[in-house]
Design a protein around this motif. Structure first.
Motif, short mmCIF file in Angstrom:
data_model
loop_
_atom_site.label_atom_id
_atom_site.label_comp_id
_atom_site.label_asym_id
_atom_site.label_seq_id
_atom_site.Cartn_x
_atom_site.Cartn_y
_atom_site.Cartn_z
N ILE A 188 97.88 86.40 86.99
CA ILE A 188 98.50 85.63 88.09
C ILE A 188 98.04 84.18 87.98
CG2 ILE A 188 98.61 85.32 90.58
CD1 ILE A 188 98.25 88.29 90.92
N PRO A 189 98.97 83.22 87.97
CA PRO A 189 98.56 81.80 87.94
C PRO A 189 97.84 81.43 89.22
CG PRO A 189 100.93 81.99 88.27
CD PRO A 189 100.44 83.37 87.97
N ALA A 190 96.57 81.08 89.09
CA ALA A 190 95.72 80.91 90.27
C ALA A 190 96.13 79.73 91.14
CB ALA A 190 94.26 80.76 89.83
N LEU A 191 96.27 78.55 90.53
CA LEU A 191 96.54 77.35 91.33
C LEU A 191 97.88 77.41 92.06
CD1 LEU A 191 95.40 74.68 92.24
CD2 LEU A 191 96.40 73.59 90.23
N PRO A 192 98.99 77.81 91.41
CA PRO A 192 100.23 77.95 92.18
C PRO A 192 100.11 78.96 93.32
CG PRO A 192 100.71 77.89 89.84
CD PRO A 192 99.23 77.99 89.96
N ILE A 225 99.75 80.14 99.16
CA ILE A 225 99.04 80.77 100.27
C ILE A 225 98.62 79.74 101.31
CG2 ILE A 225 96.97 82.05 100.91
CD1 ILE A 225 97.13 83.49 98.23
N THR A 226 98.02 78.64 100.86
CA THR A 226 97.56 77.63 101.80
C THR A 226 98.71 76.93 102.50
OG1 THR A 226 97.40 76.08 99.93
CG2 THR A 226 95.38 77.20 100.62
N SER A 227 99.85 76.79 101.81
CA SER A 227 101.01 76.17 102.46
C SER A 227 101.62 77.10 103.50
CB SER A 227 102.06 75.81 101.40
OG SER A 227 101.54 74.91 100.45
N THR A 276 91.80 75.29 106.89
CA THR A 276 90.46 74.72 107.03
C THR A 276 89.71 74.84 105.71
OG1 THR A 276 89.53 76.83 107.76
CG2 THR A 276 90.44 75.38 109.46
N ASP A 277 88.55 74.23 105.66
CA ASP A 277 87.73 74.33 104.45
C ASP A 277 87.35 75.78 104.17
OD1 ASP A 277 87.77 71.61 103.97
OD2 ASP A 277 85.93 71.22 105.09
N ILE A 337 97.81 66.59 96.63
CA ILE A 337 99.24 66.85 96.83
C ILE A 337 99.58 67.07 98.28
CG2 ILE A 337 99.46 67.82 94.53
CD1 ILE A 337 99.45 70.58 95.72
N GLY A 338 98.60 66.91 99.18
CA GLY A 338 98.87 66.99 100.61
C GLY A 338 98.67 68.35 101.24
#
Length: 327
Positions: free
Chosen positions: A134-138, A143-145, A151-152, A231-232
Motif C-alpha cells: 500500500i502506498p503509505a503517503l497517498p 485518511i487525514t483529508s 491534530t498532531d 500541501i495544506g
C-alpha cells in the motif's frame, strides 16, 4: 621452599558495557545524538522562549533578518524565528510518536510471525505484505483529508499505523535465522515458555535492528508531516516547519527575494535529517563491524618481507563480540 604468589586479576568490562561505550564513542552517533538532544530541548522550551506569538501580526512587513526579528518577518509581519521555534515541538512529537507506534507494531508482528510459524505466523506475514504494497503517503493524505479534524496526535497515529510493514519483514527474516540457534534450542529444551524465549533470548539480538528501524521510521514520519503541512493537509491552528514553507510558497517568497522566509525552516529540516541519519549510520557501524575503521593500509617489514595490513579492520569472533586489531 617454593614461594607461590598470586596476582589479582584485573576486572574486565562486561561485553554489553563495552558495546555501549563503542557506540557512544562513534563520532557519527555522538554528533547525531547531540543534534537530536538540541532539537529535543527546543521542542520542550521553544514555545516558552519564542520572542513573539507566531501568529501575531506586526507592522514590519517582509523585513529581512535584524536584531528585532532574527529570521525576518512574513507578509503579515509575523516573526519567522518564533514560527520555527514553536514548530519544532510538532515535528518532534509527530516523528517520535509515529516511530514508537510503528516500531511496536513491527516488533509484535515481525518477531511473532518469525518465531511461531504455522498458520498464525503466515497470517501475520500476509498482513505485513498487504501493508507493504500500500502506498503509505497517498494513504496518509486520504485518511487525514477525510478526518473532520487533524491534530498532531491524529497525524502521528496515522503515520505510525501505516509505516510498520517494512520493519516487520526485516525482523521476521532475522527471527527466522535466530530461532534455530543453539542457545534458543537449549532454552526450549529446558522448558522455558515461548514468550520468555522471545523476550530474553531473541529480542536482545534484535536490539540494533529495532533501533535502526525506529530511526528510519522517525525520518519517514518527519518527512511525511512536513509534506502534509506543505500541501495544506495539517493542523489548521498549529505551526510546524512545513507550515512555514507552505506560506512561503503560497506567497511566492522566492520570487520576491524573501530568502529568509524559507531558508531557516529548510536548514532546520536538513539538520534534523542529518542528525537522524548520523545516528542510523552509527547503528549500522555498531551492528556491522566491517563498516568500522578507515580502511587505510599499513606497510611493515617482517623478516625481510613487506607485509600490508589493514588498519581499523574489526573481525568478529565466534561469540559475536568484536576484537580490535592494530598493526
Amino acid at each position: 621452599m617454593a614461594v607461590i604468589t598470586t596476582t589479582e586479576a584485573t576486572p574486565v568490562a562486561a561485553p554489553a558495557k563495552r558495546r555501549r561505550l563503542r557506540f557512544v564513542a562513534n563520532p557519527k552517533a555522538t554528533t547525531g545524538l547531540v543534534l537530536l538532544g538540541a532539537f529535543a530541548v527546543l521542542a520542550v522550551i521553544g514555545p516558552w522562549i519564542a520572542p513573539f506569538d507566531p501568529s501575531e501580526r506586526g507592522g514590519d512587513l517582509m523585513q529581512g533578518p535584524s536584531g528585532a526579528h532574527w529570521f525576518g518577518t512574513t507578509h503579515l509581519g509575523q516573526d519567522i524565528f518564533s514560527q520555527v521555534l514553536v514548530g519544532t515541538r510538532s515535528i518532534m512529537f509527530v516523528g517520535f510518536l509515529a516511530g514508537i507506534v510503528a516500531t511496536v507494531l513491527s516488533v509484535l508482528v515481525g518477531v511473532t510471525s518469525g518465531y511461531l510459524g504455522g498458520m498464525g505466523g503466515e497470517g501475520l506475514s500476509a498482513l505485513s505484505n498487504v501493508f507493504l504494497v500500500i502506498p503509505a503517503l497517498p494513504l496518509i493524505i486520504i485518511i487525514t483529508s477525510s478526518l473532520p479534524e487533524t491534530t498532531d496526535l491524529t497525524i502521528a497515529l496515522v503515520i505510525g499505523l501505516t509505516s510498520w510493514a517494512w520493519n516487520a519483514r526485516v525482523l521476521r527474516a532475522q527471527t527466522l535465522s535466530l530461532r534455530r540457534r543453539d542457545y534458543v534450542e537449549a532454552a526450549r529444551a529446558t522448558g522455558e515458555s515461548t514468550w520468555r524465549i522471545i523476550l530474553f533470548e531473541i529480542m536482545p539480538n534484535l536490539t540494533a535492528v529495532i533501533a535502526s528501524g525506529f530511526v528510519g521510521t522517525v525520518i519517514f514520519a518527519v518527512i511525511s508531516e512536513i509534506t502534509l503541512a506543505f500541501i495544506g493537509v495539517s493542523v489548521s491552528s498549529g505551526w510546524n516547519w512545513g507550515t512555514v514553507l507552505y506560506w512561503a510558497q503560497s506567497q511566492q517568497a522566492l520570487a520576491q527575494g524573501a530568502w529568509w522566509w524559507f531558508v531557516p525552516a529548510g536548514l532546520a529540516i536538513a539538520l534534523l535529517g542529518t542528525a537522524l541519519s548520523l545516528v542510523n549510520f552509527g547503528i549500522d557501524e555498531f551492528v556491522s563491524p566491517r563498516l568500522r575503521g578507515g580502511g587505510r593500509t599499513s606497510v611493515k617489514t617482517v623478516d625481510g618481507r613487506t607485509v600490508r595490513m589493514r588498519v581499523g579492520f574489526t573481525p568478529v569472533l565466534g561469540d559475536g563480540t568484536a576484537r580490535e586489531e592494530k598493526p
